[in-house]
Scaffold this active site. Sequence first.
Site, short mmCIF file in Angstrom:
data_model
loop_
_atom_site.label_atom_id
_atom_site.label_comp_id
_atom_site.label_asym_id
_atom_site.label_seq_id
_atom_site.Cartn_x
_atom_site.Cartn_y
_atom_site.Cartn_z
N GLY A 4 0.87 -1.05 0.01
CA GLY A 4 0.11 -0.06 -0.06
C GLY A 4 0.77 1.33 0.14
N PHE A 25 1.85 3.14 2.40
CA PHE A 25 2.62 3.39 3.62
C PHE A 25 3.58 2.11 3.99
CE2 PHE A 25 -0.97 1.69 5.51
CZ PHE A 25 -0.54 0.95 6.45
N GLY A 26 3.32 0.96 3.45
CA GLY A 26 4.06 -0.17 3.71
C GLY A 26 3.75 -1.32 3.11
N ASP A 65 -10.35 7.45 4.73
CA ASP A 65 -9.82 6.79 3.68
C ASP A 65 -10.91 5.66 3.23
OD1 ASP A 65 -8.28 6.12 1.49
OD2 ASP A 65 -6.73 5.03 2.86
N LYS A 98 -13.06 3.70 0.93
CA LYS A 98 -13.14 3.34 -0.31
C LYS A 98 -13.11 1.97 -0.62
CE LYS A 98 -7.80 2.92 -0.39
NZ LYS A 98 -6.66 3.07 -0.85
P1 ADP Z 1 -4.94 -0.32 -0.29
O1 ADP Z 1 -5.97 -0.25 0.79
O2 ADP Z 1 -5.00 1.27 -0.98
O3 ADP Z 1 -5.27 -1.34 -1.46
P2 ADP Z 1 -3.44 -1.29 1.70
O4 ADP Z 1 -1.86 -0.92 1.99
O5 ADP Z 1 -4.29 -0.96 2.78
O6 ADP Z 1 -3.54 -0.59 0.54
O7 ADP Z 1 -3.50 -2.83 1.59
C1 ADP Z 1 -2.39 -3.74 0.73
C2 ADP Z 1 -3.29 -4.88 0.11
O8 ADP Z 1 -3.32 -5.83 1.46
C3 ADP Z 1 -4.53 -4.84 -0.48
O9 ADP Z 1 -4.56 -5.71 -1.64
C4 ADP Z 1 -5.58 -5.02 0.55
O10 ADP Z 1 -6.77 -5.63 0.07
C5 ADP Z 1 -4.77 -6.35 1.53
N1 ADP Z 1 -5.10 -6.22 2.93
C6 ADP Z 1 -5.09 -5.05 3.59
N2 ADP Z 1 -5.66 -5.39 4.76
C7 ADP Z 1 -5.91 -6.83 5.03
C8 ADP Z 1 -6.53 -7.74 5.70
N3 ADP Z 1 -6.91 -7.22 7.14
N4 ADP Z 1 -6.77 -8.71 5.35
C9 ADP Z 1 -6.75 -9.42 4.11
N5 ADP Z 1 -6.08 -8.35 3.09
C10 ADP Z 1 -5.53 -7.18 3.48
MG MG Z 2 -6.48 -0.54 2.49
#
Ligand code: ADP
Ligand code: MG
Length: 346
Positions: A67, A69-70, A180, A182
């Site tokens: 994402g 930030f990490g 955020d 979305k």
């Molecule tokens: P974004 O929300 O902009 O896609 P994130 O850093 O929040 O970026 O998430 C990166 C990826 O990890 C995304 O594909 C998201 O669906 C997955 N992800 C984030 N949190 C979870 C979670 N709690 N369980 C499963 N997948 C997750």
């Molecule tokens: Mg996310």
Amino acid sequence: TASIRSEGSGRVSLSGSGSTDSSGPGRDNSVDLPSHDDRWPRQNSLSMKEWDIPYDELKLYEVIGAGRFGTVYRGSWHGAVAVKVLHVHALNDHCAPLDTFKHEVATFRKTRHENLVLFMGACMKPPRLAIVTSLCKGMTLYTHIHLRKDKFTANKSVLVAQQISQGMGYLHARGIIHKDLKTKNIFLENGKVVITDFGLFSVTKLCFGNNARGDSLGIPSGWLCYLAPELVRALRPHASLHLPFSKQTDVYAFGTVWYELLCGEYPFKGQPAEAIIWQVGKGAKQSLANMQASRDIKDILMLCWSYRESERPDFSHLLSTLEKLPRKRLARSPSHPVHLSRSADS
Ligand code: ADP
Ligand code: MG
């Protein structure tokens, strides 16, 4: 920390008038900021420790996604978890990361709701900063709508929107602004909505916003159409930290999610950022002329997208509006199951 505190107070004064907003963050969001620590120092530091997960106890498996930030890993800590590891090399003196991080962890740990991802703890010892939540099964609404092109009927859309409103109403009642909301942050697990990433915007933007990929304004694609006019008007190159987020800007973002559910695409689809900024900033909305939906459904959209934030409904109002919709429609087809069919998630 100064920037975070001023963001908080700036937002309160912007939303003004001592409404529920001003009591919320002060009470709920700020307990772990240094300025408030003297209120209940012991309890706070103790309860922060309860949520501290030693980094060594975490098992990290494959990367699920990267994402802003990490990196998000599938992991294990007393069962399957998702671990968001912050890019530590980006932490430096300019971004006072630890206080911001702890502040957002403090927000996170106070949430218990069916439609919100379960916060399990955090690694809070630099340079190892990570947030541990339950692992969401199923897919995000983004994947359903934009990648798989799954169609959501009006009834399914209503059921999803009701659950989003429930989770968001809970967050707002606790004084937490998502910032955020979305479709990428909303999972669908066997018909159940699970909202993620609430209140994490500051730490993500604070340390990494400057490096975020995007256009010259530093706007990641797919973000702009969730931003209310007052946010769009406050956009400055590389300065998204100080945007005037509020409960009403969350409601605007919900309107966009509602549009995606119903239309299967983003509003202002295909238009360049400059054109969207210009239109939203002066109060123009995505036209609904070609949309096949009832008046009631379009009214919800228009209300959420109101130019004036005071005209946007709150989530409890939205929930009661939504609850009146499906019954009307289902009355005509009593054989249609009320719950979401599994086909949408699997
Ligand atoms: P974004 O929300 O902009 O896609 P994130 O850093 O929040 O970026 O998430 C990166 C990826 O990890 C995304 O594909 C998201 O669906 C997955 N992800 C984030 N949190 C979870 C979670 N709690 N369980 C499963 N997948 C997750
Ligand atoms: Mg996310």
